[in-house]
Design a protein around this motif. Structure first.
Motif: not given
Length: 658
Positions: A513-524, A549-563
C-alpha cells in the motif's frame, strides 16, 4: 712499597716498564732528597700558634681513602694529608665515614674540609675547591653476560647500583635512567655484585679496580663512561681562611713527593737485567697474535651484538604480545577455563566472580560434575572429547544458577593440546532478555501493522468511492449544459478526478500500500481517457513502456495528472479531421533523475504557442505538478508534440530497488 691488589690490572707493557725503570729510580731519589729539604724549609708555614683542622673523607674509596687491615684510614689522600700536616705544622683530624655522612658533616660545619670530593657545577654553588689532584673515569660496569650496550641510552630499563650521594646519580638521571639502587658505600656494591644480587653498577674506576681485585670479582667490565671527573678538596664558601690554608699547604708539597705517594699505591716495576732481543722478538709475535685475536674478538663481538639485538627485538615483541594478551583478556567480559580430558579444572580467568558457581579459591582441582547437572556434564564432556579428537570449535548454551542469579551462558570449547581444552563462557543473559522483548515487540508491531494496513486500504477504498460519486454528480450536472465548451470542461474535470480515483483504487488493491506501479497507473488513466474520447482514440495507437518503476502516493498523483493532461491534449488536438497516429509514453534513467517522454506523431504545437508561458489551465497544471515533484517539464521540438518530464530519482522507486 705499598701495592694495591689491583695493580696487576694496569699493565703498561714489559718493554715500556724496563725503559722507564731507570728514570723512575733517579726521580725517586732526587724527589726524596728534595722532600726532606722542603719539609725543613716550610716548617714555618703557619704562625707558631697550634692549630687543628677536621677533614672528612669516604672510608670506602680505595685507593684514595679506605679502612686498611689495621683498622685505620689508608690511601693516597691520607698520605697526602700527612705530608700537608708536616709542611704546615697544623694537626689534621682525619675522619673516615660513609659518603652521605661525610657530606652532611661538612655541610653542617662539623668538619672543615671534605676530601675525595668531585667537582660539579652544583657543588660549586656551596663549596670552594682546591686544584684537582686526580682525574677519575666514572663508568658503568655490567656483568659479562650482558652485551650490546654501546651508549648510556642502551642502559634504559636496567637497574644500576650507585653509592648514596655520588655525583654520578645526577648524570644517570639526566640520561633518563631512573632504576637506581642506592648503597651506603662502594664495598657494599662490590659485595652485592659478588653475590650476583646486582648486574650493573656505577663506580669510580680506580675504586672499582681495587675492590674487585680484592674481592676476586672478575665478571664485571666497564661498558659506558658517564664522564671523567676531577677529585679535589672542598671547603664551604663561608670558611675562606681555611680554604686558603689548605690550598697553600698542598701547593708547597713537592711534586716529586706526590708522584712517590702515587707510585707507592699504584705500583712500579722491579728492575732486573735481561736480553732485549728475545723480548722484542716475542713481543712482535705476541703483537701479531694479539692483532689476530682482536680481529677475531671484534668479529665475534659483532656477531654477538647482532644476535643480541635480534633476541632483544624478539623478546620485546614477546613481552609486548604478552602484555597485549593480558590486557585483552582483562578487558573481555568472558570467563576463561582450562580443563583436562577428565573434566578437572586446571586454570581460569574471570573478571566477575559472582558468575562462578564455586569460589575462585576452591575451583582449581574440582571436576565439572561438581558444578553442572549430570545432563549438562554429559553434553560438556562429549564436546570436550570431540574437540580433543577432531579439533574445531564446539558451542553450547546453558543456564546456571550463580550468586548473581539465574544466568544464560554461551560456551565455546577448543583444544589446547592432546589432553587439555579451553572453554570460554560468555554471560548472554542480557541478550536473551532483549531477544525475548524484541520478539514480543515484533509480535505486537505485526498486529498493529496489519490493523494499520487494513485501515489504510479502507481509507483508499472510501476515497475512491467518494471520487466516483463526485464524478457521477458531474455527469448528472452536465445535462444542464447546452454548449459543447461546457461539456468539454466537465469531461476534463472528470478525467482529472478519475486519475485521482484510479490511484486510490490501485493502492487499496495493491499488496504494497506504500507504492504502486506507474505502468499500471498510467494504463488505467489512459483507459479512462479512451472511454471519454472513444471516437478519436479509436484511430490512435498507444505505445507505453515505463519499466518496473514504482512511486508513492505523493509522487504518483502529480505524475498521473501530468500524463492525463498531456495525453488528453494529444487526443484532442494532435490528429485533426479524422486522422490517426501514435502516442508514445516511455521512461529512461540517467545519473540523478528519471525522464518520462510523452510524445505523439501529430501536427505538433502551433508555431506561436509557448507551453512554458501558456496560461491555459492544462499547461499551468502540468508545470505546477512538475514543480511539486521537484522536477521540470520541457517541450522538445521536432515531428509532433514531445514533452520531457524530468523527476529526481530519489522521488521514485526504480526497477533495481523493486
Amino acid at each position: 712499597m705499598k701495592n694495591i691488589p689491583g695493580s696487576k690490572l694496569l699493565p703498561f707493557g714489559l718493554p715500556f716498564l724496563l725503559a722507564v725503570h731507570f728514570l723512575v729510580g733517579v726521580s725517586s731519589a732526587v724527589g726524596a732528597q728534595t722532600t726532606a729539604n722542603q719539609v725543613r724549609t716550610y716548617s714555618g708555614f703557619i704562625d707558631e700558634k697550634t692549630e687543628s683542622i677536621t677533614v672528612v673523607t669516604d672510608q670506602f674509596y680505595p685507593p684514595y681513602s679506605f679502612i686498611g687491615e689495621s683498622g685505620s684510614l689508608e690511601g693516597i689522600s691520607i698520605d697526602l694529608w700527612k705530608e700537608w700536616e708536616k709542611v704546615t705544622g697544623i694537626h689534621v683530624d682525619l675522619r673516615g665515614m660513609n659518603w652521605a655522612s661525610a657530606i652532611q658533616h661538612v655541610t653542617e660545619g662539623k668538619a672543615d674540609v671534605i676530601d675525595t670530593f668531585f667537582v660539579t657545577d652544583e657543588r660549586k654553588k656551596t663549596f670552594l675547591f682546591t686544584d684537582a689532584y686526580a682525574e677519575i673515569d666514572v663508568p658503568v660496569f655490567l656483568h659479562r653476560s650482558i652485551s650490546g650496550i654501546k651508549s648510556l641510552s642502551d642502559l634504559t630499563g636496567f637497574t644500576i647500583a650507585v653509592k648514596t650521594g655520588d655525583s654520578g646519580i645526577q648524570v644517570l638521571e639526566e640520561a633518563g635512567i631512573e632504576n637506581l639502587l642506592e648503597f651506603r658505600n662502594y664495598s657494599d656494591i662490590i659485595r652485592a655484585a659478588k653475590m650476583h644480587d646486582i648486574r650493573a653498577f656505577c663506580m669510580d674506576k680506580p675504586s672499582a679496580d681495587f675492590l674487585m681485585a680484592k674481592a676476586g670479582v672478575r665478571d664485571f667490565v666497564p661498558v659506558a663512561s658517564l664522564y671523567v671527573g676531577q677529585i679535589s678538596r672542598g671547603v664551604l664558601k663561608t670558611r675562606q681562611s681555611i680554604f686558603e690554608k689548605v690550598k697553600k699547604g698542598f701547593s708547597q708539597i713537592p711534586q716529586s713527593r706526590i708522584r712517590e705517594i702515587n707510585r707507592s699505591w699504584y705500583g712500579t716495576a722491579v728492575p732486573y737485567a735481561f736480553n732485549y732481543r728475545p723480548i722484542v722478538f716475542i713481543a712482535l709475535i705476541l703483537l701479531v697474535v694479539f692483532t689476530v685475536l682482536v680481529a677475531f674478538i671484534l668479529f665475534l663481538r659483532f656477531q654477538v651484538d647482532l644476535k643480541t639485538g635480534e633476541l632483544k627485538t624478539q623478546l620485546d615483541l614477546l613481552e609486548r604480545s604478552e602484555r597485549w594478551n593480558k590486557a585483552f583478556i582483562r578487558a573481555l567480559p568472558d570467563l576463561f577455563f582450562v580443563i583436562d580430558r577428565w573434566g578437572y579444572y586446571l586454570d581460569y580467568s574471570v573478571n566477575d566472580e559472582r558468575l562462578l558457581r564455586s569460589t575462585s579459591e576452591g575451583l582449581i582441582g574440582k571436576n565439572i560434575s561438581d558444578i553442572f547437572s549430570p545432563e549438562l556434564v554429559s553434553v560438556f564432556m562429549e564436546a570436550v572429547h570431540d574437540v580433543l579428537r577432531h579439533g574445531g570449535i564446539r558451542e553450547i548454551e546453558y543456564e546456571l544458577e550463580v550468586p548473581a542469579g539465574l544466568r544464560h551462558f554461551e560456551c565455546r570449547i577448543v583444544s589446547m593440546d592432546t589432553d587439555t581444552a579451553l572453554y570460554i563462557a560468555r554471560d548472554i543473559t542480557g541478550r536473551k532478555e532483549i531477544e525475548q522483548r524484541v520478539v514480543q515487540s515484533l509480535n505486537e508491531k505485526e498486529v498493529l501493522l496489519k490493523e494499520k494496513e487494513v485501515l489504510f486500504r479502507e481509507v483508499h477504498h472510501r476515497v475512491k468511492n467518494n471520487l466516483q460519486i463526485v464524478s457521477s454528480l458531474l455527469t448528472m450536472q452536465s445535462d444542464l449544459f447546452e454548449s459543447e465548451k461546457g461539456l468539454t470542461l466537465i469531461r476534463e474535470i472528470q478525467n482529472r478526478i478519475q486519475s485521482i480515483a484510479h490511484l486510490h483504487e490501485l493502492l487499496y488493491q495493491s499488496k504494497d500500500i506504500a507504492s504502486i506501479s506507474l505502468q499500471e497507473y498510467f494504463s488505467s488513466i489512459i483507459r479512462e481517457i479512451s472511454i471519454t474520447n472513444h471516437e478519436q482514440f479509436s484511430r490512435i495507437d498507444l505505445c507505453m513502456d515505463t519499466g518496473l518503476i514504482r512511486a508513492s502516493l505523493e509522487a504518483a498523483l502529480p505524475l498521473g495528472l501530468i500524463v492525463n493532461e498531456l495525453v488528453s491534449n494529444s487526443v484532442k488536438y494532435a490528429f485533426p479531421e479524422g486522422t490517426g497516429g501514435t502516442i508514445r509514453i516511455s521512461s529512461r534513467v540517467d545519473e540523478s533523475s528519471v525522464c518520462f517522454d510523452i510524445a505523439d506523431s501529430g501536427v505538433g504545437l502551433p508555431s506561436d504557442f509557448d507551453p512554458d508561458t501558456s496560461e491555459s489551465l492544462g499547461f499551468v497544471l502540468v508545470r505546477s505538478f512538475a514543480s511539486q515533484l521537484g522536477g521540470t517539464v520541457q517541450y522538445l521540438p521536432g515531428g509532433g508534440a514531445c514533452f520531457e518530464v524530468r523527476v529526481p530519482s530519489g522521488r521514485l522507486i526504480l526497477d533495481a530497488e523493486a
